[in-house]
Design a protein around this motif. Sequence first.
Motif, PDB file in Angstrom:
ATOM      1  N   ASN A  49       0.829  -1.215   0.000  1.00 23.56           N
ATOM      2  CA  ASN A  49       0.000   0.000   0.000  1.00 23.56           C
ATOM      3  C   ASN A  49       0.852   1.249   0.000  1.00 23.56           C
ATOM      4  OD1 ASN A  49      -2.369  -1.416  -0.076  1.00 23.56           O
ATOM      5  ND2 ASN A  49      -2.734  -1.328   2.136  1.00 23.56           N
ATOM      6  N   LEU A  54      -0.912   4.224  -1.783  1.00 26.89           N
ATOM      7  CA  LEU A  54      -2.291   4.154  -1.308  1.00 26.89           C
ATOM      8  C   LEU A  54      -2.365   4.571   0.153  1.00 26.89           C
ATOM      9  CD1 LEU A  54      -3.314   0.733  -2.892  1.00 26.89           C
ATOM     10  CD2 LEU A  54      -3.836   3.023  -3.724  1.00 26.89           C
ATOM     11  N   GLU A  55      -1.253   4.449   0.837  1.00 31.70           N
ATOM     12  CA  GLU A  55      -1.210   4.814   2.242  1.00 31.70           C
ATOM     13  C   GLU A  55       0.012   5.671   2.484  1.00 31.70           C
ATOM     14  OE1 GLU A  55      -1.341   1.866   5.436  1.00 31.70           O
ATOM     15  OE2 GLU A  55      -2.842   0.803   4.225  1.00 31.70           O
ATOM     16  N   ASP A  74      -2.693  14.960  -1.880  1.00 34.62           N
ATOM     17  CA  ASP A  74      -3.515  13.881  -2.422  1.00 34.62           C
ATOM     18  C   ASP A  74      -3.513  13.937  -3.940  1.00 34.62           C
ATOM     19  OD1 ASP A  74      -5.735  11.805  -2.108  1.00 34.62           O
ATOM     20  OD2 ASP A  74      -6.665  13.330  -3.390  1.00 34.62           O
ATOM     21  N   LYS A  75      -3.590  15.152  -4.447  1.00 35.96           N
ATOM     22  CA  LYS A  75      -3.663  15.317  -5.888  1.00 35.96           C
ATOM     23  C   LYS A  75      -2.388  14.823  -6.565  1.00 35.96           C
ATOM     24  CE  LYS A  75      -5.684  18.518  -9.047  1.00 35.96           C
ATOM     25  NZ  LYS A  75      -6.769  19.459  -9.081  1.00 35.96           N
ATOM     26  N   SER A  78      -2.229  11.113  -6.393  1.00 38.10           N
ATOM     27  CA  SER A  78      -3.137  10.517  -7.372  1.00 38.10           C
ATOM     28  C   SER A  78      -2.499  10.522  -8.759  1.00 38.10           C
ATOM     29  CB  SER A  78      -4.459  11.293  -7.414  1.00 38.10           C
ATOM     30  OG  SER A  78      -5.108  11.235  -6.175  1.00 38.10           O
ATOM     31  N   ARG A  79      -1.835  11.647  -9.075  1.00 38.18           N
ATOM     32  CA  ARG A  79      -1.230  11.763 -10.394  1.00 38.18           C
ATOM     33  C   ARG A  79      -0.092  10.752 -10.563  1.00 38.18           C
ATOM     34  NH1 ARG A  79       2.912  14.134 -11.964  1.00 38.18           N
ATOM     35  NH2 ARG A  79       3.198  15.239  -9.998  1.00 38.18           N
ATOM     36  N   ARG A  81       0.246   7.888  -8.975  1.00 37.05           N
ATOM     37  CA  ARG A  81      -0.357   6.558  -9.112  1.00 37.05           C
ATOM     38  C   ARG A  81      -0.793   6.337 -10.545  1.00 37.05           C
ATOM     39  NH1 ARG A  81      -2.994   7.410  -4.038  1.00 37.05           N
ATOM     40  NH2 ARG A  81      -4.936   8.047  -5.024  1.00 37.05           N
ATOM     41  N   ASN A  82      -1.405   7.379 -11.063  1.00 35.02           N
ATOM     42  CA  ASN A  82      -1.975   7.266 -12.393  1.00 35.02           C
ATOM     43  C   ASN A  82      -0.902   7.102 -13.468  1.00 35.02           C
ATOM     44  OD1 ASN A  82      -3.123   8.825 -14.992  1.00 35.02           O
ATOM     45  ND2 ASN A  82      -4.763   7.761 -13.884  1.00 35.02           N
ATOM     46  N   PHE A  87      -1.645  -1.255 -11.004  1.00 33.96           N
ATOM     47  CA  PHE A  87      -2.001  -2.173  -9.921  1.00 33.96           C
ATOM     48  C   PHE A  87      -2.658  -3.432 -10.480  1.00 33.96           C
ATOM     49  CE2 PHE A  87      -1.900   1.782  -7.548  1.00 33.96           C
ATOM     50  CZ  PHE A  87      -1.316   1.379  -6.351  1.00 33.96           C
ATOM     51  N   ASP A 105     -10.209   1.668 -19.805  1.00 28.60           N
ATOM     52  CA  ASP A 105     -10.248   3.113 -20.066  1.00 28.60           C
ATOM     53  C   ASP A 105     -10.095   3.934 -18.782  1.00 28.60           C
ATOM     54  OD1 ASP A 105     -10.590   5.402 -21.587  1.00 28.60           O
ATOM     55  OD2 ASP A 105     -12.759   5.398 -21.332  1.00 28.60           O
ATOM     56  N   VAL A 106     -10.506   3.353 -17.629  1.00 25.08           N
ATOM     57  CA  VAL A 106     -10.580   4.144 -16.390  1.00 25.08           C
ATOM     58  C   VAL A 106      -9.312   4.965 -16.097  1.00 25.08           C
ATOM     59  CG1 VAL A 106     -10.851   4.015 -13.875  1.00 25.08           C
ATOM     60  CG2 VAL A 106     -12.381   2.720 -15.362  1.00 25.08           C
ATOM     61  N   PRO A 107      -8.120   4.345 -16.049  1.00 27.30           N
ATOM     62  CA  PRO A 107      -6.947   5.178 -15.715  1.00 27.30           C
ATOM     63  C   PRO A 107      -6.640   6.205 -16.794  1.00 27.30           C
ATOM     64  CG  PRO A 107      -6.285   2.951 -16.325  1.00 27.30           C
ATOM     65  CD  PRO A 107      -7.769   2.932 -16.199  1.00 27.30           C
ATOM     66  N   ARG A 109      -8.750   7.870 -18.598  1.00 23.40           N
ATOM     67  CA  ARG A 109      -9.635   9.018 -18.406  1.00 23.40           C
ATOM     68  C   ARG A 109      -9.011  10.017 -17.445  1.00 23.40           C
ATOM     69  NH1 ARG A 109     -14.389  10.095 -21.376  1.00 23.40           N
ATOM     70  NH2 ARG A 109     -15.115   8.103 -22.156  1.00 23.40           N
ATOM     71  N   TYR A 110      -8.495   9.472 -16.328  1.00 28.67           N
ATOM     72  CA  TYR A 110      -7.950  10.381 -15.329  1.00 28.67           C
ATOM     73  C   TYR A 110      -6.634  10.994 -15.813  1.00 28.67           C
ATOM     74  CZ  TYR A 110     -11.589   8.529 -12.392  1.00 28.67           C
ATOM     75  OH  TYR A 110     -12.807   8.187 -11.900  1.00 28.67           O
TER      76      TYR A 110
END
Lengths: 238, 437, 410
Positions: A49, A54-55, A74-75, A78-79, A81-82, A87, A105-107, A109-110
């Motif tokens: 994690n 994630l943590e 956090d932002k 997130s970036r 991770r993306n 994962f 498509d999910v990642p 999109r972000y």
Amino acid sequence: MLTMQELTKTYRTELVQTHALSNFNLQVEEGDFVAVTGPSGSGKTTFLNIAGLLETFDQGTYNLDGENVRGLSDKARSRLRNEKIGFIFQSFNLIPDLDLFDNVDVPLRYRGFNSAERKRRIERCLELVGLANRMKHLPSQLSGGQQQRVAIARALAGEPRFLLADEPTGNLDSKMAHSVMELLKDINDRGTTIVMVTHDPLLAQQAKRNIYVKDGKVSELPSLTTAAIFTAQAVNAD
Amino acid sequence: MFSYYLRLAYLSIRRNPILSALMVAAIALGIGASMTTITVNYLMSANPIPHKSQQLFYVQVDSWDPNEPAEEPNEPPDQLTWTDATNLMAAQKAPRQAAMASSAAVVEPPDQDAKPFNAGIRLTFSDFFSMFDTPFLYGGPWDAQQDANKEQVVILSRETNDKVFGGENPVGRSLRIAGRQFTVVGVLADWQPVPRFYDVTTGAFHETEELFMPFLLKQALQLPNGGNTSCWKTPEEDSFEGFLRSECVNYQMWVELPDTQTKQDYLTFLTHYVNEQKALGRFPRPLNNRLSDVMQWMENQQVVADDAKVMLWLSLMFLTVCLLNTIGLLLAKFSGKSSEIGLRRAIGASRTALFYQHLVETACIGLAGGIAGLLLALLGLMGISSLYGEFADNLTSLDLNMVVFALLLSLVCSILAGLYPTWRACNIAPASQLKSQ
Amino acid sequence: MQAFSCLEIGPIFRALSRNKVSALLIALQIAVTLCIVVNAVHILLERRAQMARDSGIDEANSFYISSTGFAADFNQQVTIQTDLDAIRALPGVKDAMQINAIPISGGGWSMGLQTQPGTEFDGVGTAVYMVDEHVLQTLDLELIAGQPFQDTDIRWRQGTQRDWPAQTIVTKALAENLFPDAQYQDVVGKTVYINDDEPILIQGIVDKLQAPWVGWNRVENAMLSPEKTLFSTSTYIIRTEPGRLDELMPKVEQLLADSNKGRVVRGMRSMNETRERSYRRDQAMIKVLSTVMITLTLVTALGIVGLASFSVNRRRKQIGTRRALGASQGSILRYFMLENFIISSVGVLLGALLSLGLNVVLVESLGLTRLHWYLLPIGMLALCLVGLLAVLGPAKRAAAISPAMATRTV
């Protein structure tokens, strides 16, 4: 690629303090394929994690691809991770409402790619995992192994430098597990760094490098005998 | 990204159709109920003549009983005596002014086969039409000279013209009213101020009158009193003239005062007038003159019915319940999505991105609820209209303002309702939901 | 059961405190619902009571009609006599007379009566009905004291005449209002003053006759004045034999229209319709409030169903495990019912306070009356029941969850 120094993570509840990680040190080089093993409660998941952003952790330093992640917003996390991390989960974690195309498509999109670029990547990744012809299927229409392949395609879609896998074959039978493992090795051969957490020593042996976590610390590699005992247990469990 | 969120919202709504339907229904009911009552209240409290409501003033002077006010606490009577109405008109101290009264008389259509009928009359002065910007279909108002000469001229409502002259241009034609020959000078186009502010003494939402004619004809033709007549003192003689000379109030008066200076001047004039009358032995009460602009006068006359207010309050509370309901259901719905949210977080969605995603979903539900609520409001207004009959005829139509307002209200309400559940959903730690149970 | 409940309440409370917000939302919903329902029922009962008041006249068999003359040769006095003779002669008409205003119709004439002459004394407000000697029969009044009007008592009143006939008959309510210390029988023969100092002798008392204004707080005050009026419009009130109203209304209208072409006959309306029109707002308010209450209760109930279903679904595995560990179906059912009951109780207690608060606001700003105390416990009980009923479905489904659920993944 990934450097952890003296990482400490403590979970506090009202009554007890649990040291999930204490003075955890690890260095993973670019292109490596590391398997992390260890008994239940040893801190494997916490490590994963934290490695996957994630943590957060309490003390120590963690450099990912040359960037110190401590104190990032956090932002920003997130970036990261993306863009840098893919994962793969034991229970696949596909979104049941979305078809394969949309799941992969999910990642993207972000990430904010345009639709042509997204389409190109999705098709290529699904091709890679051998599911290009089932793009419009829902996850529930696939077998477990196929679902995990979709999850891998999703992880690869963003072309991450670094893939984190948590018991990727834990919910699969041995045949499917084998093919997923082959896929991961293949991906690693193309240059993606992989860190895989598993309790299965046989699986771990297929990685380039093994580390063993116990009591929240990286231990010396277990002796072959220990590995053998694990193997025996694993065989018995089957 | 917005269209992506829309698609996700659609999928999410489809996954929990019952829960989503419950939410839409709850919002729709809340919006429907509150829009129904808000519309009624909005129309009741509407400004009937917005472009000049602050320049039109209702005139009150306190000609009442020395022993008690016309209404507690120390309110002057809500109407004027004939004496004061005619005196104030004769003074011509405002740029425009019109005293008025309501009456009724029998109209005998020129067509012998058509039956005579009783018609409501507004007796007033020529300024009435320019002050209130009444639209004319044919002809126009009579003039001040005709007022002074008590000429038998009449302006018809559109409906009356349809009834008597078949809708043709009747200007110049003759019509028998109250047993006398009148000349038609004009026909009003549809004109129905809501509330009917120029005279609310017998109810604020009546239809406009069928006929309009010069005020002074009341005296000349001895036309009967309409509306409310109140007297604190018995007339001193038994005759029509005696009644007109009495302290009984039955007349209203409006003046147009374009700025504070003219208003100040008019108040000064009223003070002067009342003091003059006091010298003649009238006005036994202390000086208590009022000029109320249109909205002040509507407020003073409590044009918005108490029942409508009670309903408004209850329906707003109803909306609150519906929103609480929606919050609960959204919480339930979003907590069912926690593993998806955790996954999206892991894959790199920021909190903000997820917040927008769920806000879009809530807004969709809100908008659907709003549209359904509008339909319910239409139904509710039809219900109100059928329950109240003619009392509510002019109070139960949805205008564009209200439609936009309803949609905005539902959007705002649903987003408000969605804030907390969304916030909670987005605070799911990315790692917490990824392990299989 | 008792012991069992005690055992269960602890875990329920702990579970609730982990789901504070959902529980609080339901409780709040119940509270606001109770607040609305109790106040709506209160208003509704009040309106009902108002509408149930008797106007005193034979409403079912009475109607009225107006006539306005316009012809140059129109003779009001002759017309009225001719009309009344003709109407009274119609078979099926019990009696008829001219009257200046119709009870409970909304429009009429009021005066003040005072027991001492002089402008400095306050009068008691009363409705004035100008009637002839047929009044008792036409309006179905009972003369409970004194003497009725004779035909010789009746005078003609001109349009602008100011003085009053020398005698009157008043309602019992008016008599008691005028002379609070006297028995109503003793009011007969007393003199009261109208227009400050014009004496009028009270010659009789009738049991009951309402004023034209149903919203007036002195609606039971009415006086009968023995006179026929020569106003521009003349109104007749007609009482028919039971059941013959519908048949006679068009007949009377036709009769009046045919007998004299120099007038307009208009405004014919039965007393039933008049009552309906006068109480239309109250009737409408009752219906609106009922609709609001029913839908609101429904919304709240559906909300409870929705949340309970959701919480059951989320706990399927947990419930299965409990069942596997030996919990009976009954105890699962009881668990959810009890959970709901705790939430509802908090809700209705909060709601009771809110109801009282809203009532105070309504009393102060809109002049409503205070809440009847018994509405609160009834409302609280009813809402708790609604809550239990709403949760019954989901709770039953929870109880039906198979213990095998415990061994299933996902």
